[in-house]
Design a protein around this motif. Structure first.
Motif, PDB file in Angstrom:
ATOM      1  N   THR A   1      -3.946  17.675  26.504  1.00  0.00           N
ATOM      2  CA  THR A   1      -4.387  18.726  27.426  1.00  0.00           C
ATOM      3  C   THR A   1      -3.693  18.688  28.784  1.00  0.00           C
ATOM      4  O   THR A   1      -4.271  19.079  29.794  1.00  0.00           O
ATOM      5  N   PHE A   2      -2.472  18.221  28.815  1.00  0.00           N
ATOM      6  CA  PHE A   2      -1.744  18.194  30.081  1.00  0.00           C
ATOM      7  C   PHE A   2      -1.065  19.532  30.348  1.00  0.00           C
ATOM      8  O   PHE A   2      -0.710  20.256  29.426  1.00  0.00           O
ATOM      9  N   SER A   3      -0.883  19.842  31.621  1.00  0.00           N
ATOM     10  CA  SER A   3      -0.088  20.998  32.035  1.00  0.00           C
ATOM     11  C   SER A   3       1.179  20.468  32.684  1.00  0.00           C
ATOM     12  O   SER A   3       1.149  19.479  33.415  1.00  0.00           O
ATOM     13  N   TYR A   4       2.304  21.138  32.417  1.00  0.00           N
ATOM     14  CA  TYR A   4       3.607  20.633  32.840  1.00  0.00           C
ATOM     15  C   TYR A   4       4.272  21.607  33.811  1.00  0.00           C
ATOM     16  O   TYR A   4       4.369  22.805  33.525  1.00  0.00           O
ATOM     17  N   LEU A   5       4.734  21.085  34.941  1.00  0.00           N
ATOM     18  CA  LEU A   5       5.496  21.899  35.883  1.00  0.00           C
ATOM     19  C   LEU A   5       6.971  21.755  35.562  1.00  0.00           C
ATOM     20  O   LEU A   5       7.512  20.649  35.524  1.00  0.00           O
ATOM     21  N   VAL A   6       7.616  22.895  35.307  1.00  0.00           N
ATOM     22  CA  VAL A   6       9.037  22.912  34.928  1.00  0.00           C
ATOM     23  C   VAL A   6       9.774  23.852  35.875  1.00  0.00           C
ATOM     24  O   VAL A   6       9.321  24.981  36.123  1.00  0.00           O
ATOM     25  N   LEU A   7      10.895  23.398  36.402  1.00  0.00           N
ATOM     26  CA  LEU A   7      11.670  24.183  37.353  1.00  0.00           C
ATOM     27  C   LEU A   7      13.042  24.544  36.779  1.00  0.00           C
ATOM     28  O   LEU A   7      13.650  23.726  36.095  1.00  0.00           O
TER      29      LEU A   7
ATOM     30  N   VAL B   1       9.251  18.305  36.017  1.00  0.00           N
ATOM     31  CA  VAL B   1       9.191  17.508  37.248  1.00  0.00           C
ATOM     32  C   VAL B   1       7.837  16.839  37.474  1.00  0.00           C
ATOM     33  O   VAL B   1       7.754  15.850  38.194  1.00  0.00           O
ATOM     34  N   ASP B   2       6.778  17.376  36.884  1.00  0.00           N
ATOM     35  CA  ASP B   2       5.471  16.749  37.088  1.00  0.00           C
ATOM     36  C   ASP B   2       4.478  17.274  36.052  1.00  0.00           C
ATOM     37  O   ASP B   2       4.748  18.262  35.368  1.00  0.00           O
ATOM     38  N   TYR B   3       3.334  16.604  35.947  1.00  0.00           N
ATOM     39  CA  TYR B   3       2.294  17.022  35.017  1.00  0.00           C
ATOM     40  C   TYR B   3       0.942  16.934  35.706  1.00  0.00           C
ATOM     41  O   TYR B   3       0.788  16.288  36.747  1.00  0.00           O
ATOM     42  N   PHE B   4      -0.043  17.594  35.125  1.00  0.00           N
ATOM     43  CA  PHE B   4      -1.376  17.658  35.717  1.00  0.00           C
ATOM     44  C   PHE B   4      -2.421  17.374  34.652  1.00  0.00           C
ATOM     45  O   PHE B   4      -2.397  17.960  33.569  1.00  0.00           O
ATOM     46  N   LYS B   5      -3.361  16.485  34.979  1.00  0.00           N
ATOM     47  CA  LYS B   5      -4.458  16.180  34.079  1.00  0.00           C
ATOM     48  C   LYS B   5      -5.566  17.222  34.240  1.00  0.00           C
ATOM     49  O   LYS B   5      -5.544  18.049  35.150  1.00  0.00           O
ATOM     50  N   ARG B   6      -6.565  17.110  33.397  1.00  0.00           N
ATOM     51  CA  ARG B   6      -7.634  18.103  33.384  1.00  0.00           C
ATOM     52  C   ARG B   6      -8.525  18.033  34.621  1.00  0.00           C
ATOM     53  O   ARG B   6      -9.184  19.009  34.975  1.00  0.00           O
TER      54      ARG B   6
END
Length: 204
Positions: A169-175, A181-186
């Motif tokens: 359930t991670f969200s991924y920041l992609v540039l 470049v980074d990920y976000f937990k719930r």
């Protein structure tokens, strides 16, 4: 129950990575985004993919990641986790829009059997007008999932049309030009997510 399974799946993925995500910065180059990160991220996550858009067109990562993008792997039949996570992501995107920063929300299905382009379009149109929905063949979805080191597994069911899928359930920041470049937990709030993403956008 499903929420707990999805959270557990995420924990399993992190444990499999030795407790940290990895991102590749290139040989010896200084990390221009170091101030934006909350934790250590090193190694290889993300990369090329080929999927089918909600309009039925075959697209690649180059076609999709044309601006800072927030990727989430899930499925439209998910009863609670995916709607909650995508709503949180959309709220972060809207906060950023108010600050004059544009970030594209992207929803990648891990259930291509049911998530046709038409189904994806209905889901993403409901979530956010700029959300991009991606599906594809089982092989295409698996390749994209493996690129981002996500986990998913279809649960056994007596009814072939009604089943659940365990997934991370991670969200991924992609540039663009930079990749993951980074990920976000719930547990990250929309405001916290917007602040961290905004830092990356400012330093592009």
């Amino acid at each position: 129950m499903v929420r707990n399974l999805a959270i557990l799946a995420g924990v399993v993925v992190v444990a499999g990575l030795g407790g940290t995500f990895y991102f590749s910065q290139g040989s010896g180059d200084e990390d221009q985004f170091a101030q934006c990160r909350e934790g250590a991220v090193a190694g290889a996550i993300g990369g090329p993919f080929e999927l089918v858009s909600e309009t039925g067109e075959t697209v690649t990562d180059k076609d999709v990641i044309t601006e800072p993008s927030l990727l989430y792997f899930g499925y439209t039949f998910c009863p609670d986790v995916c709607p909650l996570d995508n709503t949180r992501n959309v709220e972060a995107v809207e906060i950023l829009e108010e600050r004059g920063q544009s970030v594209k929300p992207v929803f990648i299905s891990i259930d291509p059997e049911r998530d046709t382009p038409e189904v994806m379009a209905e889901f993403t149109d409901y979530m956010h007008p700029r959300m991009v929905g991606l599906t594809g063949s089982a092989a295409q979805v698996k390749a994209a999932s493996q690129a981002y080191r996500t986990y998913y597994k279809k649960q056994e069911s007596d009814d072939p049309e009604y089943y659940l899928v365990d997934h991370s359930t991670f969200s991924y920041l992609v540039l663009p030009e930079h990749g993951f470049v980074d990920y976000f937990k719930r547990d990250v709030t929309p405001e916290q997510m917007a602040d961290r993403i905004g830092c990356f956008v400012e330093k592009m």
